[in-house]
Structure formats: structure tokens, C-alpha cells
Design an enzyme around this catalytic site. Structure first.
Site, PDB file in Angstrom:
ATOM      1  N   HIS A  59      27.101  44.372  17.615  1.00 35.58           N
ATOM      2  CA  HIS A  59      26.115  43.813  16.686  1.00 35.58           C
ATOM      3  C   HIS A  59      26.808  42.770  15.822  1.00 35.58           C
ATOM      4  O   HIS A  59      26.316  41.660  15.683  1.00 35.58           O
ATOM      5  CB  HIS A  59      25.482  44.916  15.817  1.00 35.58           C
ATOM      6  CG  HIS A  59      24.442  44.404  14.853  1.00 35.58           C
ATOM      7  ND1 HIS A  59      23.513  45.197  14.241  1.00 35.58           N
ATOM      8  CD2 HIS A  59      24.190  43.162  14.392  1.00 35.58           C
ATOM      9  CE1 HIS A  59      22.726  44.456  13.444  1.00 35.58           C
ATOM     10  NE2 HIS A  59      23.127  43.224  13.521  1.00 35.58           N
ATOM     11  N   HIS A 112      23.029  33.641  13.961  1.00 36.34           N
ATOM     12  CA  HIS A 112      22.715  34.437  12.771  1.00 36.34           C
ATOM     13  C   HIS A 112      23.960  35.175  12.282  1.00 36.34           C
ATOM     14  O   HIS A 112      24.269  35.173  11.080  1.00 36.34           O
ATOM     15  CB  HIS A 112      21.593  35.429  13.113  1.00 36.34           C
ATOM     16  CG  HIS A 112      21.391  36.514  12.095  1.00 36.34           C
ATOM     17  ND1 HIS A 112      20.670  36.328  10.939  1.00 36.34           N
ATOM     18  CD2 HIS A 112      21.838  37.800  12.043  1.00 36.34           C
ATOM     19  CE1 HIS A 112      20.679  37.448  10.220  1.00 36.34           C
ATOM     20  NE2 HIS A 112      21.372  38.353  10.872  1.00 36.34           N
ATOM     21  N   GLU A 113      24.679  35.807  13.211  1.00 34.98           N
ATOM     22  CA  GLU A 113      25.874  36.571  12.838  1.00 34.98           C
ATOM     23  C   GLU A 113      26.964  35.646  12.287  1.00 34.98           C
ATOM     24  O   GLU A 113      27.655  35.996  11.335  1.00 34.98           O
ATOM     25  CB  GLU A 113      26.396  37.378  14.034  1.00 34.98           C
ATOM     26  CG  GLU A 113      25.454  38.509  14.466  1.00 34.98           C
ATOM     27  CD  GLU A 113      25.270  39.589  13.392  1.00 34.98           C
ATOM     28  OE1 GLU A 113      26.263  40.027  12.796  1.00 34.98           O
ATOM     29  OE2 GLU A 113      24.108  39.978  13.146  1.00 34.98           O
ATOM     30  N   LYS A 116      25.671  34.252   8.704  1.00 35.05           N
ATOM     31  CA  LYS A 116      25.606  35.280   7.656  1.00 35.05           C
ATOM     32  C   LYS A 116      26.971  35.923   7.385  1.00 35.05           C
ATOM     33  O   LYS A 116      27.341  36.120   6.235  1.00 35.05           O
ATOM     34  CB  LYS A 116      24.578  36.347   8.044  1.00 35.05           C
ATOM     35  CG  LYS A 116      24.401  37.444   6.997  1.00 35.05           C
ATOM     36  CD  LYS A 116      23.194  38.321   7.293  1.00 35.05           C
ATOM     37  CE  LYS A 116      23.136  39.530   6.376  1.00 35.05           C
ATOM     38  NZ  LYS A 116      22.085  40.464   6.772  1.00 35.05           N
ATOM     39  N   HIS A 117      27.704  36.257   8.434  1.00 31.45           N
ATOM     40  CA  HIS A 117      28.947  37.024   8.267  1.00 31.45           C
ATOM     41  C   HIS A 117      30.214  36.220   8.584  1.00 31.45           C
ATOM     42  O   HIS A 117      31.183  36.266   7.835  1.00 31.45           O
ATOM     43  CB  HIS A 117      28.926  38.269   9.159  1.00 31.45           C
ATOM     44  CG  HIS A 117      27.779  39.186   8.880  1.00 31.45           C
ATOM     45  ND1 HIS A 117      27.719  40.004   7.788  1.00 31.45           N
ATOM     46  CD2 HIS A 117      26.613  39.404   9.558  1.00 31.45           C
ATOM     47  CE1 HIS A 117      26.593  40.701   7.793  1.00 31.45           C
ATOM     48  NE2 HIS A 117      25.896  40.354   8.860  1.00 31.45           N
TER      49      HIS A 117
HETATM   50  P1  AMP Z   1      22.557  41.594  10.000  1.00 32.91           P
HETATM   51  O1  AMP Z   1      22.943  41.652  11.430  1.00 32.91           O
HETATM   52  O2  AMP Z   1      23.595  40.929   9.186  1.00 32.91           O
HETATM   53  O3  AMP Z   1      21.237  40.947   9.779  1.00 32.91           O
HETATM   54  O4  AMP Z   1      22.566  43.049   9.357  1.00 32.91           O
HETATM   55  C1  AMP Z   1      21.847  44.133   9.809  1.00 32.91           C
HETATM   56  C2  AMP Z   1      21.728  45.195   8.716  1.00 32.91           C
HETATM   57  O5  AMP Z   1      22.998  45.731   8.375  1.00 32.91           O
HETATM   58  C3  AMP Z   1      21.163  44.618   7.437  1.00 32.91           C
HETATM   59  O6  AMP Z   1      19.864  45.123   7.286  1.00 32.91           O
HETATM   60  C4  AMP Z   1      22.062  45.091   6.324  1.00 32.91           C
HETATM   61  O7  AMP Z   1      21.428  46.066   5.522  1.00 32.91           O
HETATM   62  C5  AMP Z   1      23.228  45.758   6.976  1.00 32.91           C
HETATM   63  N1  AMP Z   1      24.466  45.049   6.695  1.00 32.91           N
HETATM   64  C6  AMP Z   1      24.738  43.768   7.032  1.00 32.91           C
HETATM   65  N2  AMP Z   1      25.978  43.431   6.682  1.00 32.91           N
HETATM   66  C7  AMP Z   1      26.531  44.513   6.119  1.00 32.91           C
HETATM   67  C8  AMP Z   1      27.808  44.795   5.569  1.00 32.91           C
HETATM   68  N3  AMP Z   1      28.762  43.867   5.546  1.00 32.91           N
HETATM   69  N4  AMP Z   1      28.047  46.032   5.074  1.00 32.91           N
HETATM   70  C9  AMP Z   1      27.098  46.959   5.110  1.00 32.91           C
HETATM   71  N5  AMP Z   1      25.865  46.781   5.620  1.00 32.91           N
HETATM   72  C10 AMP Z   1      25.583  45.566   6.131  1.00 32.91           C
HETATM   73  P1  AMP Z   2      18.741  46.036  11.611  1.00 36.80           P
HETATM   74  O1  AMP Z   2      20.103  46.564  11.900  1.00 36.80           O
HETATM   75  O2  AMP Z   2      17.687  46.737  12.405  1.00 36.80           O
HETATM   76  O3  AMP Z   2      18.444  45.973  10.137  1.00 36.80           O
HETATM   77  O4  AMP Z   2      18.727  44.535  12.134  1.00 36.80           O
HETATM   78  C1  AMP Z   2      19.158  43.469  11.363  1.00 36.80           C
HETATM   79  C2  AMP Z   2      18.869  42.156  12.013  1.00 36.80           C
HETATM   80  O5  AMP Z   2      19.663  41.978  13.181  1.00 36.80           O
HETATM   81  C3  AMP Z   2      17.451  42.056  12.441  1.00 36.80           C
HETATM   82  O6  AMP Z   2      17.050  40.738  12.260  1.00 36.80           O
HETATM   83  C4  AMP Z   2      17.529  42.437  13.904  1.00 36.80           C
HETATM   84  O7  AMP Z   2      16.478  41.912  14.603  1.00 36.80           O
HETATM   85  C5  AMP Z   2      18.830  41.841  14.303  1.00 36.80           C
HETATM   86  N1  AMP Z   2      19.440  42.537  15.430  1.00 36.80           N
HETATM   87  C6  AMP Z   2      20.054  43.719  15.428  1.00 36.80           C
HETATM   88  N2  AMP Z   2      20.468  44.045  16.659  1.00 36.80           N
HETATM   89  C7  AMP Z   2      20.098  43.026  17.464  1.00 36.80           C
HETATM   90  C8  AMP Z   2      20.222  42.767  18.839  1.00 36.80           C
HETATM   91  N3  AMP Z   2      20.835  43.604  19.678  1.00 36.80           N
HETATM   92  N4  AMP Z   2      19.714  41.621  19.293  1.00 36.80           N
HETATM   93  C9  AMP Z   2      19.113  40.741  18.484  1.00 36.80           C
HETATM   94  N5  AMP Z   2      18.939  40.930  17.179  1.00 36.80           N
HETATM   95  C10 AMP Z   2      19.446  42.062  16.668  1.00 36.80           C
END
Ligand code: AMP
Ligand code: AMP
Length: 224
Positions: A59, A112-113, A116-117
Site C-alpha cells: 500500500h 497519490h502515494e 502524499k508520502h
Molecule cells: P493513504 O494511502 O495515504 O491515502 O492512507 C490510507 C489511510 O492510512 C488513511 O486513511 C490514513 O488514515 C492512514 N495513514 C496514512 N498515512 C499514515 C501514517 N503515516 N501513519 C498512520 N496512518 C496513516
Molecule cells: P484506506 O486505507 O481504505 O483508508 O484507503 C486510503 C486511500 O488509499 C483510499 O483513497 C483508497 O482508495 C486508497 N487505496 C488503498 N488501497 C488501495 C489499492 N490497493 N489500490 C488503490 N487504491 C488504494
């Protein structure tokens, strides 16, 4: 004279780091069970290249602070450039597939990854190294194998959270964070596994802090 120049260089470097605000304490390396992503949404879309293999997929690799908070979207000037990771695209498609709808080639997810990160660890890793580091970490942590060795299989069965944590600790040497989500029948199921990694993105470490996992004591490991 020499020490003067070195001092200035060090000052300049720390100034650059603090200006960009890219300091962080460790990474979460987050692996996802695709079956749980698809179950919880009651839909997902396989990549154009077909169904991903029945394995954990990446992820993300997320810079974090020791207090549990995290930086995000650190550099508005740094976009995702497919050309910078050209040599990694096949592996990314295999190990970091997007399951979002509509079907895609993964580029939007990686973008996106990165935005954002990834941009928050630019002081350590450029775009190519960031994606390369995640792929290498995936190879180092064969989570499915560790679970299977402990008799824990993706067969829709229920397993104790403790048993799952122990199997991963046995395999990696470090205790993981486990995140659950719900399937359509509201069963708690194994969704994501968090491992902690040092700031160079090469070595697993003991997690300074674990995320809230929202898991029941017994969780389902869905088929995929
Ligand atoms: P993302 O793929 O960045 O959109 O993140 C998916 C979910 O993981 C988000 O809904 C956040 O609540 C959580 N999340 C994202 N980044 C972090 C992080 N660095 N530490 C803890 N939780 C995270
Ligand atoms: P979540 O962990 O469900 O809060 O997801 C955070 C964000 O990352 C959302 O926008 C999801 O749609 C996206 N995301 C998480 N896993 C995947 C994946 N395998 N493929 C595409 N988007 C993902």
C-alpha cells in the site's frame, strides 16, 4: 579554513532540510491483503493486466513521527514522473497493484502515494530510490510465507490476532501492527500489516508506536 567550509556546508544542508520540512523518525511499510480491500468495498477493480497474485501487496511506505503523527504532501513542486521509475514499472505493477475502480495501470495510486508520502522523505530518497526501496522491502518480508508456515492460510477461516502477530514476529524478528476492516457480514478481517523501517528505508526496526488496528480478537483471513 577547511573546517570553516565544512561547517558552512553542514549548516546549509540542515537549513535545506528544515526549509523543506522533511524530517521524520521512521517509516511504516504497509502491506495489504487484496481480498480484504475488495471485500470491504464489495467491489474492486483488477488492473488491466489481470487479477493480482494471491499475496500481500504494497500500500505504501509512509514517513512517520515517533508520536504517531505524520507529515504529508511535503513538496508541491514534486510530481510523480513515470519516466523516473521506468525500470521498476513491471515490478510495481506486480507488487504494488491498484485495486481502485475503474481498472487502471496503477499510475494514479503510485502518484497519490508519492505526492502524499514520498515527498516527505525526499531528504533521504529520490523518487526512483523511494519506489525501489519499497519493492526491496516487499521481497525481504514474505509475510504470506510466514503465516502459512504457522498454519494460517487465506481460506476464509478465523485466526486469533495473537497467532497472526506471533507468526509475523517469528518471520521478521519484529512485532507488526495489524489493521482490520469489515467484510459485508461485518466480520473483522485481516486488511493491512504495518512493519517499521529505519529512515534509510532498508532495515526493519521495532515500531516506536503502532497504529490503532480496530481488530477483533479473532479475525477472518479472506480468500483471494
Ligand atoms: P493513504 O494511502 O495515504 O491515502 O492512507 C490510507 C489511510 O492510512 C488513511 O486513511 C490514513 O488514515 C492512514 N495513514 C496514512 N498515512 C499514515 C501514517 N503515516 N501513519 C498512520 N496512518 C496513516
Ligand atoms: P484506506 O486505507 O481504505 O483508508 O484507503 C486510503 C486511500 O488509499 C483510499 O483513497 C483508497 O482508495 C486508497 N487505496 C488503498 N488501497 C488501495 C489499492 N490497493 N489500490 C488503490 N487504491 C488504494
Amino acid at each position: 579554513m577547511r573546517t570553516g567550509i565544512i561547517f558552512k556546508l553542514v549548516m546549509l544542508q540542515s537549513l535545506a532540510v528544515s526549509c523543506l520540512g522533511q524530517d521524520f523518525d521512521f517509516f511504516y511499510f504497509v502491506l495489504q491483503w487484496p481480498g480484504a480491500y475488495c471485500d470491504s468495498r464489495q467491489s474492486c477493480c483488477y488492473p488491466k493486466t489481470g487479477k493480482p497474485s494471491s499475496d500481500f501487496s504494497i500500500h505504501g511506505l509512509w514517513p512517520n513521527y515517533n508520536d504517531g503523527s505524520y507529515p504529508s504532501n511535503c513538496d508541491p513542486d514534486s510530481q510523480f514522473h513515470k519516466s523516473e521509475v521506468e525500470d521498476l514499472l513491471n515490478k510495481m505493477a506486480e507488487k504494488w497493484p491498484s485495486l481502485a475502480c475503474p481498472s487502471s495501470d496503477g499510475v494514479r495510486f503510485w502518484e497519490h502515494e508519492w505526492v502524499k508520502h514520498g515527498t516527505c522523505s525526499e531528504s533521504e530518497l529520490d523518487q526512483h530510490d523511494y519506489f525501489d526501496a519499497a519493492l526491496k522491502l516487499k521481497d525481504k518480508a514474505n509475510l504470506l510465507q510466514f503465516l502459512k508456515s504457522a498454519g494460517i492460510n487465506p481460506d476464509d477461516g478465523f485466526y486469533s490476532l495473537k497467532e497472526i502477530k506471533n507468526a509475523i514476529e517469528e518471520g521478521t524478528g519484529f512485532s507488526p501492527g495489524i489493521e482490520c476492516n469489515k467484510d459485508p457480514s461485518r466480520n473483522s478481517q485481516l486488511y493491512q500489516i504495518y512493519l517499521c523501517v529505519d529512515t534509510s528505508a532498508t532495515t526493519f526496526i521495532e515500531c516506536p508506536i503502532l497504529p490503532q488496528g480496530r481488530c477483533a480478537p479473532e479475525i477472518q483471513f479472506p480468500k483471494f
